[in-house]
Scaffold this active site. Structure first.
Site, PDB file in Angstrom:
ATOM      1  N   LYS A  83       0.880  -1.164   0.000  1.00  0.00           N
ATOM      2  CA  LYS A  83       0.000   0.000   0.000  1.00  0.00           C
ATOM      3  C   LYS A  83       0.923   1.221   0.000  1.00  0.00           C
ATOM      4  O   LYS A  83       1.638   1.482   0.975  1.00  0.00           O
ATOM      5  CB  LYS A  83      -0.904  -0.037   1.234  1.00  0.00           C
ATOM      6  CG  LYS A  83      -2.020   1.012   1.240  1.00  0.00           C
ATOM      7  CD  LYS A  83      -1.547   2.282   1.872  1.00  0.00           C
ATOM      8  CE  LYS A  83      -2.637   3.332   1.988  1.00  0.00           C
ATOM      9  NZ  LYS A  83      -2.047   4.635   2.441  1.00  0.00           N
TER      10      LYS A  83
ATOM     11  N   GLY B 284       4.472   3.266  11.189  1.00  0.00           N
ATOM     12  CA  GLY B 284       3.714   4.518  11.175  1.00  0.00           C
ATOM     13  C   GLY B 284       3.200   4.844  12.553  1.00  0.00           C
ATOM     14  O   GLY B 284       3.804   4.476  13.567  1.00  0.00           O
ATOM     15  N   SER B 285       2.061   5.500  12.580  1.00  0.00           N
ATOM     16  CA  SER B 285       1.549   6.015  13.844  1.00  0.00           C
ATOM     17  C   SER B 285       0.904   4.917  14.681  1.00  0.00           C
ATOM     18  O   SER B 285       0.509   3.866  14.182  1.00  0.00           O
ATOM     19  CB  SER B 285       0.513   7.105  13.573  1.00  0.00           C
ATOM     20  OG  SER B 285      -0.666   6.521  13.044  1.00  0.00           O
ATOM     21  N   ARG B 286       0.775   5.204  15.979  1.00  0.00           N
ATOM     22  CA  ARG B 286       0.104   4.280  16.893  1.00  0.00           C
ATOM     23  C   ARG B 286      -1.353   4.080  16.473  1.00  0.00           C
ATOM     24  O   ARG B 286      -1.845   2.946  16.447  1.00  0.00           O
ATOM     25  CB  ARG B 286       0.181   4.883  18.289  1.00  0.00           C
ATOM     26  CG  ARG B 286      -0.386   4.059  19.396  1.00  0.00           C
ATOM     27  CD  ARG B 286       0.060   4.704  20.703  1.00  0.00           C
ATOM     28  NE  ARG B 286      -0.430   4.009  21.863  1.00  0.00           N
ATOM     29  CZ  ARG B 286       0.115   4.173  23.084  1.00  0.00           C
ATOM     30  NH1 ARG B 286       1.140   4.984  23.257  1.00  0.00           N
ATOM     31  NH2 ARG B 286      -0.358   3.513  24.121  1.00  0.00           N
TER      32      ARG B 286
ATOM     33  N   GLY C 288      -2.722   4.438  13.484  1.00  0.00           N
ATOM     34  CA  GLY C 288      -2.794   3.674  12.237  1.00  0.00           C
ATOM     35  C   GLY C 288      -2.474   2.209  12.453  1.00  0.00           C
ATOM     36  O   GLY C 288      -3.162   1.317  11.947  1.00  0.00           O
ATOM     37  N   GLY C 289      -1.426   1.955  13.237  1.00  0.00           N
ATOM     38  CA  GLY C 289      -1.042   0.574  13.491  1.00  0.00           C
ATOM     39  C   GLY C 289      -2.115  -0.189  14.251  1.00  0.00           C
ATOM     40  O   GLY C 289      -2.460  -1.327  13.898  1.00  0.00           O
TER      41      GLY C 289
ATOM     42  N   GLU D 153       5.260  -1.242  13.663  1.00  0.00           N
ATOM     43  CA  GLU D 153       6.215  -0.472  14.444  1.00  0.00           C
ATOM     44  C   GLU D 153       5.610   0.910  14.582  1.00  0.00           C
ATOM     45  O   GLU D 153       5.341   1.575  13.582  1.00  0.00           O
ATOM     46  CB  GLU D 153       7.559  -0.430  13.701  1.00  0.00           C
ATOM     47  CG  GLU D 153       8.681   0.129  14.561  1.00  0.00           C
ATOM     48  CD  GLU D 153       9.456   1.190  13.826  1.00  0.00           C
ATOM     49  OE1 GLU D 153      10.027   0.897  12.767  1.00  0.00           O
ATOM     50  OE2 GLU D 153       9.459   2.339  14.311  1.00  0.00           O
TER      51      GLU D 153
ATOM     52  N   CYS E  94      12.164   7.121  14.142  1.00  0.00           N
ATOM     53  CA  CYS E  94      11.456   6.309  15.138  1.00  0.00           C
ATOM     54  C   CYS E  94      12.215   6.292  16.453  1.00  0.00           C
ATOM     55  O   CYS E  94      11.641   6.073  17.516  1.00  0.00           O
ATOM     56  CB  CYS E  94      11.323   4.867  14.660  1.00  0.00           C
ATOM     57  SG  CYS E  94      10.737   4.708  12.985  1.00  0.00           S
TER      58      CYS E  94
ATOM     59  N   GLU F  40       4.501   9.932  22.318  1.00  0.00           N
ATOM     60  CA  GLU F  40       5.441  10.458  21.342  1.00  0.00           C
ATOM     61  C   GLU F  40       4.909  11.731  20.682  1.00  0.00           C
ATOM     62  O   GLU F  40       3.744  11.796  20.279  1.00  0.00           O
ATOM     63  CB  GLU F  40       5.683   9.382  20.265  1.00  0.00           C
ATOM     64  CG  GLU F  40       6.694   9.803  19.198  1.00  0.00           C
ATOM     65  CD  GLU F  40       6.906   8.722  18.138  1.00  0.00           C
ATOM     66  OE1 GLU F  40       6.119   7.750  18.092  1.00  0.00           O
ATOM     67  OE2 GLU F  40       7.856   8.858  17.357  1.00  0.00           O
TER      68      GLU F  40
END
Lengths: 525, 525
Positions: free
Chosen positions: B183, B240-242, B244-245, B264, B301, B392
């Protein structure tokens, strides 16, 4: 050791409050004593002790943790015949089967002791510094595996020793360095308490922190849910039903910190009978099939619940022999009235299913909760038209699916859910038909067996007792065999630490004499 | 190769329908061409091709899959400066940084080529038959790892090459034998298309099935959701972001067949400054800290978002130097207007927080979306009182937490969520203070660094770029380094198969000359 019906929280017993009974499935009668129901307070107390014990237990040198595993084995052996008799009364399983299972349980603990000593599970890896590398120097990087943290274990009803309190999940979690909190199965609480006391004795004898092990018997879903939700628990081992496993998976996924759940759940273990084998020895295979199907009242995770074969006259001998063998097959005691009820319900649904034909039933039992074996028959089209036909009926029930050709066999296999095992019965003359199916079977199952039966799971290095969902919730692992230790480990990298601050496993001096991967290549310790 | 704004489904392009723009973050202006938005039909088509390609690709002999990885590296190199210029325009990252990142991307592909050739990832394991064992013979058992199936990869915005279309997730999935559907990240669609065309060229050059790789650019959450939900996808890699993950983790967990997601996500990468080091070289450390904090506009990161130190006069030199360095630190271009907006919002929330004091800001930028660094200060009590302070802020923002004593430092560390890294800055005189913290750090982080800075992640065998939640969704793995291949493998056991039906890796003849574990001990190939 005595069974007093207690909850074991580290070194302390608690047995006040609500209780439940152990039931002898053969009689329906309660077995003394009453057993304390563990609750949320017990979960919190056990998990707090486990967290306290973690650093000491996970940092033990391999020899000491191996000794502890052996001490658990010795303490279980020392329980003697009291353990076997209690397990017989609570499970309805025969003596020989339970003595064999005890041997397997002890052997499993000893295998993990050997694995821990050998040390490859640490995966010690060193990339030495390259201070002169351009454009940037490489720092010194060292990696080792450590235990994930305290582990919750849910034992299974069908193996009150080998998959229960001191079963494979507990043994492999201990081997990795994880304290364990067991949720005791209510079908065998006396057996569970005896084994729990044996583990506690080993903890004490080896001078380990009491929180290395706790035992929480109980009957409620809330107990298991509270245990999986406790923030100090970092992984879960489970063997049981699909519904139960998925409930734990969901609880674990919805925690603030999601954790892995290793749930071994549901498998119908397809057996593919190829035409050469059917023609050459169909009768012998049919008889052997019923032997595997009815072994232990069909209460194995790897019970053959599906047979696939090409239709035609060469299949007659197999069918005739299977029918004949099942027809004289005695009913067998099941583990609990509830499991027997589910079996009867599942067989009844198949018997009433318009797409399924009954081939044979076993003998009717005389006692309580006795399983009467069942063999059904259908076609590929009909089987695939209703996903319910592919769901496990726990017990000695199986469906023979007749395919018109090998393309239909492949279509059926592609339509199956994930499986613990897939078995191929073939002769040399069948090999050209077998070969193209092997990659499909590898995608669908954790173990592919040739010319054997799936019941019987070796505890060894190469074993995989796992497989794609719903056989398990995590196809990357196994719950039986040496590889099971990997479920409870995670890697940690140490960059630029001086020898004095490095863990022993990755010190330059290699005090544990491990085989280690240096710059990508394994070097002997 | 040209950028035409297409979706790449195997060997076919599609670029009709809705489109979106690539934006130059330095100007806010769209970069030609318009990019097709992939949708559900494209997901289905790409996943169908990936499933078709699976058996051939996963069964390739190691040499051939290694060659393919090298061919991808060669094709990316052949893109030449056009790739760097497009990536500069789309990301705002400087040339030297992107050239370095290209080198890392190519090096990563070559590392995995070497890993694939070497073959230890197969974990070939043989337990020979013991036909005479009592009470039961042991069957011949052989185990190997195989690829899990087609993998979905979600690239990150902050590394448009090394963590994107041909980044570590794609390289390790290919290495394992998994077809990949990427993607594409909408922040760098032109860069993504160039790299996607390079991979496609390598697939064609090596004669592999087209479904080994597809590329789906797009801006919608629905696209990513459809990809993770597709039943042919068997694992997911994400950086990516928390938010999104976690969204992908939930979609994956709610599938009929749940699958692993390696996300991650979020880490503030604590740095612990010990008093001896602060006294001996506080000023130099303060300056170096700001260098790490502001490197690449803080968009790593592993950016050091938290510094922990004992309060007192010996900390003054560190604080003064950090303040001075940050005060003259130029503003830097951020990756996208959206990331810059989030950074401003996060810094604004800290600046307005009653428990936090502002120590210094960097210089104000003149262009669009430029990050002005920020350094704050608080105490352990205040930090732990509001979990939001531990979240973060992506970009060059950090908090210095002053502790009264080492007990407070330990309490703070215990209160932290999981981290990618934990850094210790110490002198020899500090070692007695450092040692007891190491086990805590190992529980909290994937990598512990001594006297360095967490920014900069080596691609090697011992690296762990992972860690407990929320650093990643699966602490048992790493997304950087050779070990990342394990994420996309599962074990399969073969019991009693004749040599003619066994996979090459575990045939008795050992045609791939692998090191194999036989009866528990590794034997050289």
């Amino acid at each position: 050791m005595d069974i007093i019906g207690a909850i074991l929280i580290g070194a302390a017993d608690r047995n006040d409050g609500a209780t439940f009974d152990a039931i002898n499935p053969a009689t329906g009668v309660a077995l003394a004593p009453a057993f304390a129901e563990a609750g949320a307070d017990d979960v919190a107390a056990a998990c707090a002790l486990a967290a306290d014990a973690f650093t000491v237990f996970s940092d033990l040198e391999p020899e000491k943790r191996a000794r502890f595993l052996e001490a658990v084995a010795e303490q279980i052996t020392a329980l003697g015949d009291a353990l076997i008799e209690r397990a017989m009364a609570e499970s309805g399983l025969p003596r020989a089967r339970l003595e064999g299972e005890r041997g397997r349980t002890i052997g499993q603990l000893k295998l993990f002791a050997a694995v821990v000593r050998q040390g490859d599970w640490i995966d010690a890896t060193i990339d030495p510094a390259q201070p002169d590398r351009a454009p940037l120097p490489r720092p010194d990087l060292r990696r080792r595996n450590i235990a994930v943290g305290p582990v919750a274990v849910f034992g299974a009803s069908n193996f009150p020793l080998a998959f229960s309190v001191a079963g494979g999940d507990t043994a492999s979690a201990f081997a990795a360095g994880c304290p364990v909190v067991v949720k005791g199965h209510p079908a065998h609480p006396g057996t569970g308490e005896l084994v729990a006391r044996a583990i506690r004795a080993a903890v004490a004898a080896e001078g380990l922190p009491e929180g290395v092990f706790s035992y929480l018997p109980g009957t409620t879903n809330d107990l298991g849910g509270a245990l999986v939700a406790d923030p100090r628990i970092k992984a879960v081992g489970f063997t049981g039903s699909r519904g139960g496993g998925l409930a734990l998976v969901r609880i674990a996924a919805n925690r603030d910190e999601p954790i892995p759940v290793y749930a071994e759940m549901s498998s119908i273990n397809p057996v593919i009978l190829f035409p050469g084998a059917a023609a050459a020895r169909g009768a012998a295979l049919g008889t052997a099939f019923i032997g595997s199907l009815t072994m232990g009242a069909g209460q194995f995770c790897t019970n053959p619940g599906l047979v696939i074969a090409l239709e035609g006259p060469e299949l007659d001998a197999f069918i005739d022999a299977a029918k004949a063998a099942l027809a004289v097959s005695p009913a067998q005691q099941m583990l609990t009235p509830g499991i027997h009820g589910s079996f009867k319900h599942g067989v009844g649904a198949l018997a009433a299913h318009p797409s399924v034909e009954l081939l044979a039933r076993g003998l009717v039992g005389e006692g309580q909760s006795q399983a009467q074996g069942a063999l059904f028959c259908t076609t590929v089209d009909k089987f695939l038209a209703d996903p319910a036909l592919g769901h496990e009926v726990f017990g000695s029930s199986s469906i023979l699916v007749q395919a018109r050709d090998m393309a239909e066999v492949a279509t059926l296999l592609e339509g199956l859910e994930g499986q613990l095992t897939a078995t191929i019965l073939f002769d040399d003359s069948d090999e050209a038909l077998v070969a193209p199916l092997i990659p499909i079977l590898a995608r669908k199952a954790g173990r592919i067996l040739a010319n054997g039966w799936p019941t019987g799971v070796e505890v060894s290095h190469a074993m995989v007792h796992g497989g794609p969902f719903p056989a398990t919730s995590d196809s990357r692992t196994t719950s039986v065999g040496a590889l099971a230790i990997d479920r409870f480990l995670r890697p940690v990298c140490y960059q630029g630490l001086p020898e004095s601050l490095l863990p022993a496993a990755i010190q330059s001096g290699n005090p544990w004499q491990l085989a280690r991967r240096v710059d990508g290549t394994i070097e002997r310790g």
